[in-house]
Write a protein that holds these residues in place. Sequence first.
Motif, PDB file in Angstrom:
ATOM      1  N   HIS A  11       0.804  -0.950   0.151  1.00 11.30           N
ATOM      2  CA  HIS A  11       0.012   0.059   0.055  1.00 11.30           C
ATOM      3  C   HIS A  11       1.072   1.177  -0.113  1.00 11.30           C
ATOM      4  N   ASP A  12       0.467   2.236  -0.451  1.00 14.03           N
ATOM      5  CA  ASP A  12       0.909   3.594  -0.654  1.00 14.03           C
ATOM      6  C   ASP A  12       2.339   3.674  -1.056  1.00 14.03           C
ATOM      7  N   CYS A  13       2.442   2.931  -2.457  1.00 11.94           N
ATOM      8  CA  CYS A  13       3.733   2.760  -2.943  1.00 11.94           C
ATOM      9  C   CYS A  13       4.228   4.125  -3.413  1.00 11.94           C
ATOM     10  N   THR A  14       5.546   4.487  -3.335  1.00 11.13           N
ATOM     11  CA  THR A  14       6.093   5.534  -3.538  1.00 11.13           C
ATOM     12  C   THR A  14       6.986   5.479  -4.718  1.00 11.13           C
ATOM     13  N   CYS A  15       7.387   4.447  -5.437  1.00  6.87           N
ATOM     14  CA  CYS A  15       7.920   4.092  -6.606  1.00  6.87           C
ATOM     15  C   CYS A  15       7.623   4.935  -7.693  1.00  6.87           C
ATOM     16  N   PRO A  16       8.450   5.216  -8.748  1.00  5.31           N
ATOM     17  CA  PRO A  16       7.758   5.863  -9.809  1.00  5.31           C
ATOM     18  C   PRO A  16       6.803   5.232 -10.513  1.00  5.31           C
ATOM     19  N   ALA A  17       5.655   5.868 -11.171  1.00  4.47           N
ATOM     20  CA  ALA A  17       4.725   5.531 -11.670  1.00  4.47           C
ATOM     21  C   ALA A  17       4.809   4.538 -12.795  1.00  4.47           C
ATOM     22  N   ARG A  99      12.926 -15.934  -0.333  1.00  3.48           N
ATOM     23  CA  ARG A  99      12.832 -14.749   0.566  1.00  3.48           C
ATOM     24  C   ARG A  99      13.589 -13.578  -0.082  1.00  3.48           C
ATOM     25  N   ARG A 100      14.605 -13.812  -0.592  1.00  2.00           N
ATOM     26  CA  ARG A 100      15.599 -12.737  -0.922  1.00  2.00           C
ATOM     27  C   ARG A 100      14.782 -12.025  -2.331  1.00  2.00           C
ATOM     28  N   LEU A 101      14.222 -12.942  -3.376  1.00  2.00           N
ATOM     29  CA  LEU A 101      13.399 -12.275  -4.266  1.00  2.00           C
ATOM     30  C   LEU A 101      12.222 -11.685  -3.817  1.00  2.00           C
ATOM     31  N   PHE A 102      11.492 -12.208  -3.028  1.00  2.00           N
ATOM     32  CA  PHE A 102      10.337 -11.363  -2.418  1.00  2.00           C
ATOM     33  C   PHE A 102      10.696  -9.949  -1.912  1.00  2.00           C
ATOM     34  N   ASP A 103      12.100  -9.872  -1.257  1.00  2.00           N
ATOM     35  CA  ASP A 103      12.240  -8.641  -0.583  1.00  2.00           C
ATOM     36  C   ASP A 103      12.687  -7.611  -1.748  1.00  2.00           C
ATOM     37  N   THR A 104      13.264  -8.190  -2.719  1.00  2.00           N
ATOM     38  CA  THR A 104      13.813  -7.496  -3.836  1.00  2.00           C
ATOM     39  C   THR A 104      12.393  -6.699  -4.819  1.00  2.00           C
ATOM     40  N   VAL A 105      11.617  -7.561  -4.707  1.00  2.00           N
ATOM     41  CA  VAL A 105      10.372  -7.253  -5.410  1.00  2.00           C
ATOM     42  C   VAL A 105       9.777  -6.299  -4.478  1.00  2.00           C
ATOM     43  N   LEU A 106       9.460  -6.250  -3.246  1.00  2.00           N
ATOM     44  CA  LEU A 106       8.653  -5.414  -2.419  1.00  2.00           C
ATOM     45  C   LEU A 106       9.519  -4.147  -2.445  1.00  2.00           C
ATOM     46  N   ALA A 107      10.729  -4.175  -2.511  1.00  2.00           N
ATOM     47  CA  ALA A 107      11.536  -3.066  -2.264  1.00  2.00           C
ATOM     48  C   ALA A 107      11.426  -2.021  -3.602  1.00  2.00           C
ATOM     49  N   HIS A 108      11.278  -2.677  -4.715  1.00  2.00           N
ATOM     50  CA  HIS A 108      10.909  -1.993  -6.077  1.00  2.00           C
ATOM     51  C   HIS A 108       9.760  -1.102  -5.868  1.00  2.00           C
ATOM     52  N   PHE A 109       8.754  -1.359  -5.334  1.00  2.00           N
ATOM     53  CA  PHE A 109       7.687  -0.833  -5.294  1.00  2.00           C
ATOM     54  C   PHE A 109       7.621   0.544  -4.257  1.00  2.00           C
ATOM     55  N   ALA A 110       8.617   0.193  -3.126  1.00  2.00           N
ATOM     56  CA  ALA A 110       8.721   1.294  -2.076  1.00  2.00           C
ATOM     57  C   ALA A 110       7.513   1.539  -1.315  1.00  2.00           C
ATOM     58  N   PRO A 111       6.848   0.547  -0.896  1.00  2.00           N
ATOM     59  CA  PRO A 111       5.632   0.676  -0.094  1.00  2.00           C
ATOM     60  C   PRO A 111       5.597   1.433   0.966  1.00  2.00           C
ATOM     61  N   GLY A 112       4.478   2.062   1.365  1.00  2.00           N
ATOM     62  CA  GLY A 112       4.662   2.744   2.747  1.00  2.00           C
ATOM     63  C   GLY A 112       4.053   1.790   3.819  1.00  2.00           C
ATOM     64  N   SER A 113       3.332   0.710   3.254  1.00  2.00           N
ATOM     65  CA  SER A 113       3.145  -0.323   4.342  1.00  2.00           C
ATOM     66  C   SER A 113       2.878  -1.607   3.550  1.00  2.00           C
ATOM     67  N   VAL A 114       3.078  -2.685   4.334  1.00  2.00           N
ATOM     68  CA  VAL A 114       3.112  -3.983   3.740  1.00  2.00           C
ATOM     69  C   VAL A 114       2.238  -5.037   4.496  1.00  2.00           C
TER      70      VAL A 114
END
Length: 126
Positions: A11-17, A99-114
Amino acid sequence: MHGLHLIADLHDCTCPAAHLLDRAMLAHFCADACRRHGLTVVGELFHAFTSPDGEPAGVTGTVVLAESHLAVHTWPELRAVTVDLYVCNYSGDNSTAARRLFDTVLAHFAPGSVDKKEVARGHLRI
């Protein structure tokens, strides 16, 4: 059958559009991330949606892995993403790579909350 299923609502992803709207960019990122984390890409399909007035409206896609799959769905109007990653551990334990891939994917979207869950799958019954 034994495997690991990781799911998340971002939620509240701050990544580029573009991370939420660009089908080709998202497909490349996901497949490349899978390979970088040692998983075997055997196929992929990504689809970009458009609104009734022709504006970009999100992307849904799946990377099919020899080990199982990574699926991503974006809702740019909500700045939200869902991620679904499942790996089986038939020939070896792929849990660390997952788990490492999951963390990479989540970080890509820069979410405000997960909101995320981890589920052990497919334990054999004897």
